[in-house]
Design a protein around this motif. Structure first.
Motif, PDB file in Angstrom:
ATOM      1  N   UNK B  50       0.854  -1.199   0.000  1.00 45.03           N
ATOM      2  CA  UNK B  50       0.000   0.000   0.000  1.00 45.03           C
ATOM      3  C   UNK B  50       0.887   1.245   0.000  1.00 45.03           C
ATOM      4  N   UNK B  78      -2.214  11.470  -1.962  1.00 46.34           N
ATOM      5  CA  UNK B  78      -2.152  10.061  -1.565  1.00 46.34           C
ATOM      6  C   UNK B  78      -1.857   9.903  -0.086  1.00 46.34           C
ATOM      7  N   UNK B 199       0.275   7.101 -11.290  1.00 42.08           N
ATOM      8  CA  UNK B 199       1.026   6.548 -10.156  1.00 42.08           C
ATOM      9  C   UNK B 199       0.126   5.712  -9.255  1.00 42.08           C
ATOM     10  N   UNK B 200       0.689   4.682  -8.627  1.00 37.85           N
ATOM     11  CA  UNK B 200      -0.101   3.896  -7.676  1.00 37.85           C
ATOM     12  C   UNK B 200      -0.600   4.793  -6.536  1.00 37.85           C
ATOM     13  N   UNK B 201      -1.742   4.390  -5.965  1.00 37.96           N
ATOM     14  CA  UNK B 201      -2.346   5.200  -4.897  1.00 37.96           C
ATOM     15  C   UNK B 201      -2.802   4.298  -3.751  1.00 37.96           C
ATOM     16  N   UNK B 202      -2.062   3.208  -3.529  1.00 37.74           N
ATOM     17  CA  UNK B 202      -2.453   2.232  -2.510  1.00 37.74           C
ATOM     18  C   UNK B 202      -2.566   2.861  -1.134  1.00 37.74           C
ATOM     19  N   UNK B 203      -3.625   2.488  -0.432  1.00 35.79           N
ATOM     20  CA  UNK B 203      -3.833   3.064   0.899  1.00 35.79           C
ATOM     21  C   UNK B 203      -4.126   1.962   1.906  1.00 35.79           C
TER      22      UNK B 203
END
Lengths: 257, 224
Positions: B50, B78, B199-203
């Motif tokens: 994440x 993010x 861009x990835x935005x994993x949380x």
């Protein structure tokens, strides 16, 4: 017009809300499509209400649903749903997609408050919610994800929420969970066994000068000012009821306008 | 370039202040969610996929030469937790000082002028990698590894965990670190054409909630 093909159902529903010049809001466009049925319900004051009624179950594997809403300058729209949405496995191969695209103009206000999204065992759904707000637009948006029906393992669910104000991203986050999601989603950093997760974002121009104070509600929720005129509530709970209670409590804790 | 520069940049003794941060492990230990080697490993795995992926993507993009101002804004969007935004900028400022002294560069000087209070640490790290003659893959690995090594060493202190157990947990994550670094670099290359939204935005909800709870404690061992 929705199309059923070997690949699943594609359907696009549209709402346009416009200030009617008499202090109210009219709906020049209210287009239902297949499983996405829209109904106008009672209006209060300047606000017009629309209910999203699930006319079929779904989304199922292979389906692609899109809901678009545009709230024009000075209009005020509230959208809810009649029941929870359940992502189910389908006959068609592949994952399902649910796109929500919302646009709110200057001086306009949108309340986007659907019921929960339930990720049933075996389903595979990608949800993308994109909101574009003008500088003086206002928004209350709630997203709730329930991982599995009662006593059931969840399906795979990937959900991205991005919100821009005046072209500037104030929130861009993705949560991936369920079987097949990258590891650790159910572990101590992410959900730790909780089966309900949700976010509530509130955008108001006043938050630029007077941001909310960051804080927590117990161990399950935080209220934070974003980098922009917005506040975000993030909550996790054992179940849907507990989650709704946390989000309601957090919304009530925000300063009145 | 010298690949060995990566060892200097990734060294836990590189004087950039990372040791003062637990990456959310202190809050998770207090809440009982990390209680030993197994739960530490799961914590690190979740953080890696994440926040770790998101940071690695930002860093790889910075190493590719994407505008750091746009990347810093993407990092803000993010990072909803203000406690984590403050921590990331503080770490970014400390890293920038160390990097400018180590690998003097006009880009790092410009970054310091643009962000007197500090830019997000992964963005600074990407530019530091560039200044050191390294590339996006190196930057992504460095940041992805930091996203798990920080919590692991913090947990050794917080729980008096056997350091061998903590190190074994990190080693077991190695194949996933490879995948995260690959995904981060792939996304960073997409930014060239598609902008920072690629861009990835994993949380991780519990990391964010825990960070705000932790920031409110009167006494704590780690800054975040």
């Amino acid at each position: 017009m929705s199309v059923r093909s070997g690949a699943g159902v594609r359907s696009v529903a549209r709402i346009v809300a416009r200030a009617d010049g008499r202090g109210g809001t009219s709906l020049p466009v209210l287009e239902s499509d297949g499983p996405l049925a829209l109904r106008r319900t009672r209006a209060t004051g300047s606000e017009t209400r629309v209910m999203l009624v699930g006319a079929m179950s779904g989304p199922l594997g292979g389906d692609h649903f899109t809901v678009e809403a545009r709230v024009e300058e000075g209009a005020c729209l509230s959208v809810g749903s009649a029941a929870a949405t359940i992502a189910l496995p389908g006959q068609a191969k592949g994952d399902a997609r649910y796109d929500v695209r919302l646009e709110v103009a200057d001086g306009a206000e949108l309340h986007w408050l659907p019921e929960q999204l339930i990720s049933a065992q075996g389903s595979d759904l990608h949800v993308a919610t994109r909101v574009e707000l003008a500088a003086t637009a206002r928004l209350v948006l709630r997203e709730e994800q329930i991982l599995g029906r009662v006593g059931e393992e969840p399906g795979r669910l990937t959900s991205r929420l991005s919100v821009r104000v005046a072209g500037q991203a104030v929130l861009d986050q993705e949560l991936a969970c369920g079987p097949g999601a990258p590891g650790g989603w159910d572990g101590p950093a992410v959900l730790a066994g909780r089966r309900a997760v949700g976010q509530l974002i509130v955008v108001r121009p006043e938050f630029a000068a007077a941001p909310v104070t960051a804080g927590v509600l117990g161990e399950g929720a935080s209220v934070v000012p974003l980098a922009g005129p917005a506040a975000l509530v993030t909550a996790v709970a054992p179940d849907a009821l507990g989650l709704r209670r946390l989000l309601d409590e957090a919304l009530a804790s925000l300063p009145r306008t | 370039m010298s690949r060995a520069a990566l060892l200097v940049l990734a060294d836990g003794r590189f004087p950039a202040g990372g040791h003062a941060h637990s990456g959310g492990a202190e809050a998770a230990v207090k809440a009982g969610r990390i209680s030993g080697a197994a739960s530490l490993e799961e914590f690190c795995r979740g953080r890696l996929h994440t926040a770790g992926l998101t940071a690695a993507g930002l860093s790889a993009a910075a190493a590719l030469g994407i505008d750091p101002v746009a990347l810093d804004r993407a990092a803000d969007a993010r990072t909803p937790s203000p406690a984590l935004r403050v921590a990331a900028r503080k770490l970014g400022r400390q890293l920038l000082r160390a990097a400018r002294a180590t690998w003097p560069s006009a880009e790092l000087d410009a970054l310091g002028r643009e962000f007197p209070k500090g830019a997000h640490q992964p963005v600074v790290l990407g530019l530091a990698a560039r200044a050191a003659g390294l590339g996006p893959v190196d930057a992504a690995y460095c940041v992805a590894y930091e996203s798990v090594s920080g919590p692991a060493s913090a947990t050794v202190r917080l729980l008096s965990l056997d350091p061998f157990d903590a190190t074994r947990a990190l080693a077991r994550l190695a194949p996933e670190l490879d995948r995260v670094a690959d995904r981060a670099v792939e996304a960073a290359r997409q930014v060239v054409d598609e902008g920072v939204d690629a861009l990835p935005a994993g949380s991780a909800p519990l990391l964010e909630i825990g960070a705000e709870a932790h920031a409110g404690w009167p006494v704590r061992l780690f800054a975040s």
